[in-house]
Design an enzyme around this catalytic site. Structure first.
Site, PDB file in Angstrom:
ATOM      1  N   ASP A   1       6.137   8.596  10.857  1.00 32.58           N
ATOM      2  CA  ASP A   1       6.699   9.484   9.836  1.00 32.58           C
ATOM      3  C   ASP A   1       5.907  10.775   9.667  1.00 32.58           C
ATOM      4  O   ASP A   1       6.155  11.529   8.723  1.00 32.58           O
ATOM      5  CB  ASP A   1       6.809   8.747   8.503  1.00 32.58           C
ATOM      6  CG  ASP A   1       5.449   8.287   7.984  1.00 32.58           C
ATOM      7  OD1 ASP A   1       4.554   8.036   8.810  1.00 32.58           O
ATOM      8  OD2 ASP A   1       5.287   8.189   6.755  1.00 32.58           O
TER       9      ASP A   1
ATOM     10  N   THR B   1       0.826  -1.203   0.000  1.00 36.50           N
ATOM     11  CA  THR B   1       0.000   0.000   0.000  1.00 36.50           C
ATOM     12  C   THR B   1       0.867   1.262   0.000  1.00 36.50           C
ATOM     13  O   THR B   1       0.530   2.272  -0.589  1.00 36.50           O
ATOM     14  CB  THR B   1      -0.913   0.027   1.250  1.00 36.50           C
ATOM     15  OG1 THR B   1      -1.566  -1.231   1.378  1.00 36.50           O
ATOM     16  CG2 THR B   1      -1.963   1.118   1.153  1.00 36.50           C
TER      17      THR B   1
ATOM     18  N   ASP C   1       2.009   9.969  13.781  1.00 35.64           N
ATOM     19  CA  ASP C   1       2.638   8.646  13.707  1.00 35.64           C
ATOM     20  C   ASP C   1       4.141   8.710  13.432  1.00 35.64           C
ATOM     21  O   ASP C   1       4.736   9.788  13.423  1.00 35.64           O
ATOM     22  CB  ASP C   1       1.927   7.785  12.656  1.00 35.64           C
ATOM     23  CG  ASP C   1       2.280   8.208  11.243  1.00 35.64           C
ATOM     24  OD1 ASP C   1       2.543   9.402  11.036  1.00 35.64           O
ATOM     25  OD2 ASP C   1       2.305   7.337  10.346  1.00 35.64           O
TER      26      ASP C   1
ATOM     27  N   SER D   1       6.224   3.939   8.495  1.00 37.13           N
ATOM     28  CA  SER D   1       5.070   4.684   8.997  1.00 37.13           C
ATOM     29  C   SER D   1       4.763   4.398  10.462  1.00 37.13           C
ATOM     30  O   SER D   1       5.586   4.645  11.336  1.00 37.13           O
ATOM     31  CB  SER D   1       3.874   4.388   8.107  1.00 37.13           C
ATOM     32  OG  SER D   1       2.812   5.241   8.422  1.00 37.13           O
ATOM     33  N   HIS D   2       3.596   3.829  10.698  1.00 35.21           N
ATOM     34  CA  HIS D   2       3.117   3.617  12.062  1.00 35.21           C
ATOM     35  C   HIS D   2       3.587   2.293  12.637  1.00 35.21           C
ATOM     36  O   HIS D   2       3.245   1.966  13.772  1.00 35.21           O
ATOM     37  CB  HIS D   2       1.597   3.653  12.037  1.00 35.21           C
ATOM     38  CG  HIS D   2       1.037   2.745  10.978  1.00 35.21           C
ATOM     39  ND1 HIS D   2       1.140   3.045   9.640  1.00 35.21           N
ATOM     40  CD2 HIS D   2       0.432   1.545  11.050  1.00 35.21           C
ATOM     41  CE1 HIS D   2       0.604   2.062   8.931  1.00 35.21           C
ATOM     42  NE2 HIS D   2       0.168   1.139   9.762  1.00 35.21           N
TER      43      HIS D   2
ATOM     44  N   LYS E   1      10.236   3.959   0.268  1.00 40.77           N
ATOM     45  CA  LYS E   1       9.323   4.180  -0.864  1.00 40.77           C
ATOM     46  C   LYS E   1       9.834   5.307  -1.733  1.00 40.77           C
ATOM     47  O   LYS E   1      10.597   6.180  -1.287  1.00 40.77           O
ATOM     48  CB  LYS E   1       7.905   4.447  -0.392  1.00 40.77           C
ATOM     49  CG  LYS E   1       7.690   5.759   0.292  1.00 40.77           C
ATOM     50  CD  LYS E   1       6.191   5.943   0.522  1.00 40.77           C
ATOM     51  CE  LYS E   1       5.947   7.197   1.325  1.00 40.77           C
ATOM     52  NZ  LYS E   1       4.532   7.493   1.468  1.00 40.77           N
TER      53      LYS E   1
ATOM     54  N   ASP F   1       2.687  11.492   8.949  1.00 36.49           N
ATOM     55  CA  ASP F   1       1.600  11.745   8.001  1.00 36.49           C
ATOM     56  C   ASP F   1       0.221  11.424   8.570  1.00 36.49           C
ATOM     57  O   ASP F   1      -0.788  11.823   8.001  1.00 36.49           O
ATOM     58  CB  ASP F   1       1.838  11.027   6.657  1.00 36.49           C
ATOM     59  CG  ASP F   1       1.999   9.535   6.797  1.00 36.49           C
ATOM     60  OD1 ASP F   1       1.977   9.030   7.939  1.00 36.49           O
ATOM     61  OD2 ASP F   1       2.165   8.857   5.760  1.00 36.49           O
ATOM     62  N   ARG F   2       0.164  10.703   9.699  1.00 30.84           N
ATOM     63  CA  ARG F   2      -1.143  10.404  10.297  1.00 30.84           C
ATOM     64  C   ARG F   2      -1.460  11.357  11.441  1.00 30.84           C
ATOM     65  O   ARG F   2      -0.552  11.939  12.020  1.00 30.84           O
ATOM     66  CB  ARG F   2      -1.163   8.986  10.857  1.00 30.84           C
ATOM     67  CG  ARG F   2      -1.110   7.923   9.810  1.00 30.84           C
ATOM     68  CD  ARG F   2      -1.308   6.563  10.419  1.00 30.84           C
ATOM     69  NE  ARG F   2      -1.381   5.579   9.350  1.00 30.84           N
ATOM     70  CZ  ARG F   2      -1.871   4.368   9.476  1.00 30.84           C
ATOM     71  NH1 ARG F   2      -2.326   3.957  10.634  1.00 30.84           N
ATOM     72  NH2 ARG F   2      -1.913   3.552   8.448  1.00 30.84           N
TER      73      ARG F   2
ATOM     74  N   GLU G   1      -8.563   9.399   4.771  1.00 30.90           N
ATOM     75  CA  GLU G   1      -8.784   7.969   4.952  1.00 30.90           C
ATOM     76  C   GLU G   1      -9.172   7.722   6.396  1.00 30.90           C
ATOM     77  O   GLU G   1      -8.739   8.447   7.298  1.00 30.90           O
ATOM     78  CB  GLU G   1      -7.510   7.193   4.646  1.00 30.90           C
ATOM     79  CG  GLU G   1      -7.042   7.289   3.217  1.00 30.90           C
ATOM     80  CD  GLU G   1      -5.959   6.264   2.923  1.00 30.90           C
ATOM     81  OE1 GLU G   1      -6.306   5.166   2.480  1.00 30.90           O
ATOM     82  OE2 GLU G   1      -4.775   6.552   3.162  1.00 30.90           O
ATOM     83  N   GLU G   2      -9.937   6.649   6.593  1.00 28.94           N
ATOM     84  CA  GLU G   2     -10.357   6.293   7.943  1.00 28.94           C
ATOM     85  C   GLU G   2      -9.175   5.928   8.826  1.00 28.94           C
ATOM     86  O   GLU G   2      -9.300   5.892  10.044  1.00 28.94           O
ATOM     87  CB  GLU G   2     -11.369   5.146   7.917  1.00 28.94           C
ATOM     88  CG  GLU G   2     -10.955   3.909   7.115  1.00 28.94           C
ATOM     89  CD  GLU G   2      -9.756   3.172   7.636  1.00 28.94           C
ATOM     90  OE1 GLU G   2      -9.692   2.979   8.864  1.00 28.94           O
ATOM     91  OE2 GLU G   2      -8.884   2.794   6.839  1.00 28.94           O
ATOM     92  N   SER G   3      -8.034   5.657   8.199  1.00 31.92           N
ATOM     93  CA  SER G   3      -6.857   5.202   8.931  1.00 31.92           C
ATOM     94  C   SER G   3      -6.034   6.377   9.468  1.00 31.92           C
ATOM     95  O   SER G   3      -4.815   6.343   9.443  1.00 31.92           O
ATOM     96  CB  SER G   3      -6.010   4.329   8.026  1.00 31.92           C
ATOM     97  OG  SER G   3      -5.722   5.018   6.813  1.00 31.92           O
TER      98      SER G   3
ATOM     99  N   LYS H   1      -0.520  12.423   2.901  1.00 33.46           N
ATOM    100  CA  LYS H   1      -1.334  12.872   4.013  1.00 33.46           C
ATOM    101  C   LYS H   1      -0.404  13.584   4.992  1.00 33.46           C
ATOM    102  O   LYS H   1       0.798  13.403   4.944  1.00 33.46           O
ATOM    103  CB  LYS H   1      -2.075  11.713   4.660  1.00 33.46           C
ATOM    104  CG  LYS H   1      -1.220  10.534   5.074  1.00 33.46           C
ATOM    105  CD  LYS H   1      -2.123   9.398   5.537  1.00 33.46           C
ATOM    106  CE  LYS H   1      -1.330   8.172   5.934  1.00 33.46           C
ATOM    107  NZ  LYS H   1      -1.283   7.173   4.855  1.00 33.46           N
TER     108      LYS H   1
ATOM    109  N   ARG I   1       7.791  -2.619   2.717  1.00 32.81           N
ATOM    110  CA  ARG I   1       7.948  -2.727   4.172  1.00 32.81           C
ATOM    111  C   ARG I   1       8.285  -4.145   4.534  1.00 32.81           C
ATOM    112  O   ARG I   1       7.611  -5.078   4.098  1.00 32.81           O
ATOM    113  CB  ARG I   1       6.667  -2.349   4.882  1.00 32.81           C
ATOM    114  CG  ARG I   1       6.509  -0.873   4.909  1.00 32.81           C
ATOM    115  CD  ARG I   1       5.450  -0.449   5.860  1.00 32.81           C
ATOM    116  NE  ARG I   1       5.024   0.865   5.431  1.00 32.81           N
ATOM    117  CZ  ARG I   1       3.917   1.457   5.815  1.00 32.81           C
ATOM    118  NH1 ARG I   1       3.118   0.845   6.647  1.00 32.81           N
ATOM    119  NH2 ARG I   1       3.615   2.657   5.387  1.00 32.81           N
TER     120      ARG I   1
END
Ligand code: G1P
Ligand code: ZN
Length: 543
Positions: free
Chosen positions: A279, A18, A277, A113-114, A126, A281-282, A363-365, A376, A22
């Site tokens: 990195d 996604t 998170d 990420s998370h 990435k 972005d969340r 996104e819901e995430s 994001k 990873r």
């Protein structure tokens, strides 16, 4: 300095998911593993000759070593310049911003990420394209095709480069430019939001807690919130980035950011709480005594965005990933702008943003962002919330209640079942997919199935298609569940079950979320059989 050329066997498991490649950190420590993937990125995107890239990561274990390897490989492959964050650090949104601001040929971001960090945890890499966004599937497929072949990689044999001092050095024929990771990003935020209004709100006693989770946003949040906006010292907690995130799980949700949640639900809660998170972005948004689900956050941000100077001209459109609740669609309808529904993963928003068809995406995430970058952006969401709080003078709970009263409330939850046996998970999804045609009309848990399909997407800008992006079962009353397999996990399979129910009646909008969703949860179990087939009677993570 010598350029060494090494043979590489190719790695058949280097398929980006996604969000990039990873793996367990120890997999990345396999000799030649990182190098093979980096060479594949460079080769599959037309070679590095004469090119300029951005490079940085979230500071997790192996970030420092990987940055040195990538710099030496970029130099050996003829790159002209690499712009790297001091210490090899860049948050994902800051990297996206640099790629765009400096009009580079793309960038390499090191992050999982998370996911937790450390030698026994996860690492990731990435490639982002010149628009600043994650490479689209056509590019990641080309990278994978190259990565799994036997081939060669080139690397300059030299000492480590000093990445702690700002400025330029040369490496072979390449310029290495070390930049402050925060400055450019913070300057961009000042152009989007009414910093004066937010500063005045803090000066008047507004209180906030920001949990940086020992991840990359610590320095960004401290500089912007405590520095530029005058939030009280100590507003940012866990602000020092650590290679293992302090042993924590740098995922801003109620489960992993439990300390922040406890404070926000407690008697002495500040006015506003947020977390970000690994990195950066969340984001998670919490008011005093009031959790804001990411789907609701997206909807409220879209509803009020125009109060911020950067969005005063209005929004061109709103986009959300398919599993995200339809709350934002109702706002788009009220604003008279288009709403887009894309597959999971930020890369699917890129074309809509580039074409000027969507301004805000989510996104819901716990991901929200806009056309200011092509990722994001956690702090961006926090600052837009702050701008809205300052402009409206309403507390978070009031904004949410007003939103539900006007648009209805969408009860929403995601249940994750982690590290499920992969064959079992694949079979479960496969069987459900096969059963889809027979579902419409069936009565389940007191509801009737209206439609059942496997989400397929045709990009409205370039016509590219993506199939099998999540199974959705929609009931006659508009409730639905979605089931898909995670594309970012590194251990077994993660099953994600997304649950949603719309409640337009304000008198029934104060239910406990899981209770409100109970019929949908029961229907999902009856149809998909997660507990029955995996033996998992409860999800590992509920958001
Ligand atoms: C997860 C989220 C998805 C997000 C991605 C990267 O992917 O569900 O929304 O874009 O992480 O942060 P998944 O593991 O579900 O494939
Ligand atoms: Zn992230």
């Amino acid at each position: 300095m010598q350029i060494a050329t090494h043979r590489s066997p190719g790695f058949p498991d280097q398929k980006p998911g996604t969000s990039g490649l990873r793996k367990k950190t120890r997999v990345f420590l396999t000799p030649g593993y990182l190098e093979n993937f980096v060479q594949a990125i460079l080769d599959a995107t037309g070679g590095a000759g004469g090119r300029t890239y951005v490079l940085g990561g979230d500071g997790r274990y192996f970030n420092d070593r990987a940055v040195q390897v990538i710099l030496r490989m970029a130099a050996a492959n003829g790159a002209a310049r690499v712009i790297v964050g001091r210490g090899g650090i860049l948050s994902t949104p800051a990297a996206s911003n640099l790629i765009r601001q400096r009009a580079t040929d793309g960038g390499i971001i090191l992050s999982a990420s998370h996911n937790p960090g450390g030698i026994d945890e996860d690492f990731g890499i990435k490639f982002n394209t010149p628009n600043g966004g994650p490479a689209p599937e056509s590019v990641t497929e080309a990278i994978f095709a190259r990565a799994r072949e036997t081939g060669e990689f080139r690397i300059l044999e030299t000492q480590d480069i000093d990445l702690d001092s700002l400025g330029e050095t040369t490496l072979g024929g390449m310029t290495v430019e070390v930049v402050d990771p925060v400055a450019g990003y913070a300057a961009l935020m000042e152009t989007l939001f009414d910093f004066a209004a937010i500063r005045a709100m803090f000066a008047a006693g507004f209180t906030m807690r920001f949990d940086a989770m020992h991840a990359v946003t610590g320095p960004y949040a401290t500089d912007i919130l405590e520095g530029r906006l005058g939030a009280a010292p100590g507003t940012v907690i866990n602000g020092t980035p650590l290679p293992d995130f302090g042993g924590g799980h740098p995922d801003p949700n109620p489960t992993w950011a439990a300390t922040l949640m406890d404070e926000m639900m407690g008697p002495d809660a500040p006015d506003f709480g947020a977390a970000s998170d690994g990195d950066g972005d969340r984001n998670m948004i919490v008011g005093r005594g009031c959790y804001v689900s990411p789907s609701d956050s997206l909807a409220v941000l879209a509803e009020h965005a125009a109060v911020a100077p950067g969005y005063a001209r209005g929004l061109a459109g709103v986009a959300r990933s398919m599993p995200t609740s339809a709350a934002a669609d109702r706002v788009a309808q009220a604003l008279g702008i288009p709403a887009f529904e894309t597959p999971t993963g930020w890369k699917f928003f890129g074309n809509l943003l580039d074409a000027g068809r969507a301004t805000i995406c989510g996104e819901e995430s716990f991901g929200t962002g806009s056309d200011h970058v092509r990722e994001k952006d956690g702090l961006w969401a926090v600052l837009l919330w702050l701008n809205i709080l300052a402009a409206t003078g309403k507390p978070v709970a009031q904004l949410l209640a007003d939103h539900w009263a006007r648009f209805g409330r969408t009860y929403y939850s995601r249940h994750d079942f982690e590290a499920v046996d992969k064959a079992l998970a694949d079979a479960l999804v496969g069987d459900l997919r096969a059963a889809l045609p027979g579902l419409p009309g069936r009565e389940v848990a007191g509801m009737t199935v209206a439609t059942a399909d496997d989400f397929a997407y045709t990009d409205p800008v370039d016509g590219s298609t993506s199939a099998q992006q999540g199974i959705r079962v929609v009931f006659a009353d508009g409730s639905r569940f979605v089931l898909r397999l995670s594309g970012t996990g590194t251990e077994g399979a993660t099953l994600r079950l997304y649950l949603e129910r719309y409640e337009p009646d304000p008198a029934r909008q104060a239910q406990e979320v899981q209770a409100a969703l109970a019929p949908v949860i029961a229907a999902a179990e009856e149809i998909a059989g997660i507990a029955a087939r995996t033996g998992r009677t409860a999800p590992d993570v509920v958001t």
